[in-house]
Scaffold this active site. Structure first.
Site, PDB file in Angstrom:
ATOM      1  N   TYR A 124     -45.348   6.327  -4.140  1.00  9.31           N
ATOM      2  CA  TYR A 124     -46.074   7.176  -5.090  1.00  9.31           C
ATOM      3  C   TYR A 124     -46.571   8.462  -4.433  1.00  9.31           C
ATOM      4  O   TYR A 124     -46.605   9.525  -5.065  1.00  9.31           O
ATOM      5  CB  TYR A 124     -47.227   6.396  -5.724  1.00  9.31           C
ATOM      6  CG  TYR A 124     -46.754   5.466  -6.808  1.00  9.31           C
ATOM      7  CD1 TYR A 124     -46.255   5.966  -8.007  1.00  9.31           C
ATOM      8  CD2 TYR A 124     -46.767   4.094  -6.630  1.00  9.31           C
ATOM      9  CE1 TYR A 124     -45.795   5.118  -9.004  1.00  9.31           C
ATOM     10  CE2 TYR A 124     -46.314   3.240  -7.627  1.00  9.31           C
ATOM     11  CZ  TYR A 124     -45.831   3.759  -8.814  1.00  9.31           C
ATOM     12  OH  TYR A 124     -45.370   2.923  -9.799  1.00  9.31           O
ATOM     13  N   GLU A 217     -38.714 -22.646  -1.658  1.00 10.05           N
ATOM     14  CA  GLU A 217     -38.153 -21.417  -2.222  1.00 10.05           C
ATOM     15  C   GLU A 217     -38.968 -20.898  -3.395  1.00 10.05           C
ATOM     16  O   GLU A 217     -39.276 -19.709  -3.469  1.00 10.05           O
ATOM     17  CB  GLU A 217     -36.709 -21.662  -2.676  1.00 10.05           C
ATOM     18  CG  GLU A 217     -36.106 -20.489  -3.434  1.00 10.05           C
ATOM     19  CD  GLU A 217     -34.743 -20.787  -4.028  1.00 10.05           C
ATOM     20  OE1 GLU A 217     -34.252 -19.936  -4.788  1.00 10.05           O
ATOM     21  OE2 GLU A 217     -34.164 -21.851  -3.735  1.00 10.05           O
ATOM     22  N   ASP A 270     -32.952 -24.300  -3.830  1.00  8.69           N
ATOM     23  CA  ASP A 270     -31.930 -24.687  -4.801  1.00  8.69           C
ATOM     24  C   ASP A 270     -30.592 -24.871  -4.095  1.00  8.69           C
ATOM     25  O   ASP A 270     -30.308 -24.218  -3.083  1.00  8.69           O
ATOM     26  CB  ASP A 270     -31.767 -23.609  -5.877  1.00  8.69           C
ATOM     27  CG  ASP A 270     -32.912 -23.582  -6.877  1.00  8.69           C
ATOM     28  OD1 ASP A 270     -33.641 -24.591  -6.983  1.00  8.69           O
ATOM     29  OD2 ASP A 270     -33.075 -22.548  -7.556  1.00  8.69           O
TER      30      ASP A 270
END
EC number: 5.6.2.2
Length: 383
Positions: A124, A217, A270
């Site tokens: 920014y 995870e 996963d």
């Protein structure tokens, strides 16, 4: 740009170097910026002035190597000493050339003021000051990595603080300088937020009676395990980065691994290529982290989900691999970082064309996750 051949390059073998980012004090980082500016001015003021190219460490896979642990259990990715050029006279790299100097200017100001900013805050500021050169966060992130590659010092040394998504919970006490100790088992299911201030993390006192560190995870799975207080049944510390790990979470894990070197670090992800990629980032680092890739690698072990868990999951819970999964699998297989049993797991994913999420284990009940992890630990089923 004048370069010292010995600057931030560690020789392993006759043909192999590790290029790395030094951790510097503020005045040392300012000095490197000043030297870069003085070198540029010297060239501009010479009898035959010219804009010098910037020599940056190449951050592509072609310049990456793997150091397989010999004296330690830790292996990691690192960048070698191949350079790429950024030139003001080249239309393709001209803006990138200017961005480097703009970022160095802001970093110099930050260091003078003894402040720290996140890369989002930096974006920014640069968007306000130089909108013609910075229109996206990605451009800022790449420019910061360019500055790291040019000056050979870490982002933190430049006054840029890591944005942390990490959480920790379980059998761990943390005491920051001058503060009361925090009991991470009493922080509720949300856990304790890992700060992005690496200096603070480095000076935090850690105490634990845990026997395992378990990386999770997904935030939702972390929440479930902590809410069920699984750490009371399995003496452990849970950590999540809510997906791909940020520098602060990796730093925190590395600090724990060096403070408690006898604690195994287990990873629950996963069963898909993205899950394995997350594990590999903790285990080896990543090329995307540039010269800081290797620094926080840890000897993590894969506890699940794995191919031999598919018999625990209903067939209808298996989901077809997405095109993105196939791309990640191809990238991992071509990277040469995977050990044989990881290659076997990844090949099985590709052969079946299926993926499985940790949540699929809920078919056995919401409290099954803790039992699943305990069984894996007792049987030593982690690789």
């Amino acid at each position: 740009m004048e370069e010292s051949s010995g600057l931030s390059s560690m020789k392993f073998f006759s043909d192999q170097h590790l290029s790395y980012a030094d951790i510097l004090l503020p005045h040392e980082a300012r000095a490197r910026i000043e030297v870069s500016v003085l070198n540029l001015l010297r060239i501009l003021n010479s009898p035959d002035p010219a804009i010098s190219d910037l020599s940056l460490i190449n951050r592509k896979r072609s310049n990456s190597c793997i150091n397989k642990g010999i004296l330690t259990d830790v292996s990691y990715i690192f960048l070698s000493t191949s350079f790429t050029k950024s030139s003001l006279t080249n239309a393709k790299t001209a803006k990138a050339f200017v961005r480097v100097w703009k970022v160095m200017e802001i970093c110099f100001q930050i260091l003078l003021q003894e402040k720290r900013v996140t890369q989002r805050e930096l974006f920014y500021k640069l968007l306000c000051d130089s909108p013609d050169y910075f229109s996206s966060q990605i451009e800022v992130n790449r420019s910061v990595q360019d500055v790291v590659a040019l000056l050979r010092c870490s982002r933190y040394s430049l006054g840029i603080m890591a944005s942390s998504r990490g959480l920790v919970a379980g059998r761990l006490f943390l005491q920051e300088p001058g503060k009361e100790a925090v009991d991470c088992s009493a922080c509720g299911s949300s856990g304790f937020a890992i700060t992005g201030d690496l200096n603070l993390l480095d000076n935090t006192i850690m105490r634990t009676d845990a026997r395992y560190i378990i990386i999770v995870e997904k935030h939702a799975i972390f929440h479930r395990l902590v809410e069920d207080r699984v750490f009371n049944h399995i003496p452990c510390v849970f950590i999540t980065a809510k997906g791909y790990p940020d520098i602060a979470t990796r730093f925190f894990l590395h600090r724990m691994s060096t403070t408690f070197p006898d604690l195994p670090i287990l990873v629950l992800v996963d069963w898909n290529p993205a899950g394995l990629a997350i594990l590999c980032t903790f285990k080896f680092g990543s090329i995307g982290m540039g010269l800081e890739a290797y620094r926080y690698a840890c000897n993590v072990k894969w506890i699940g989900l794995r191919g031999d868990d598919l018999n625990l999951i209903p067939e209808e819970s298996l989901v077809p691999l997405k095109p993105k999964d196939s791309q990640i699998a191809k990238s991992l297989l071509s990277s040469k970082i995977l050990q044989e049993n990881y290659i076997e797991e990844l090949s099985l994913m590709v052969q079946t064309g299926k993926r499985a999420e940790i949540e699929a284990l809920y078919c056995h009940g919401y409290n099954y996750l803790g039992k699943y992890i305990a069984t894996k630990i007792v049987q030593g089923k982690y690789i």
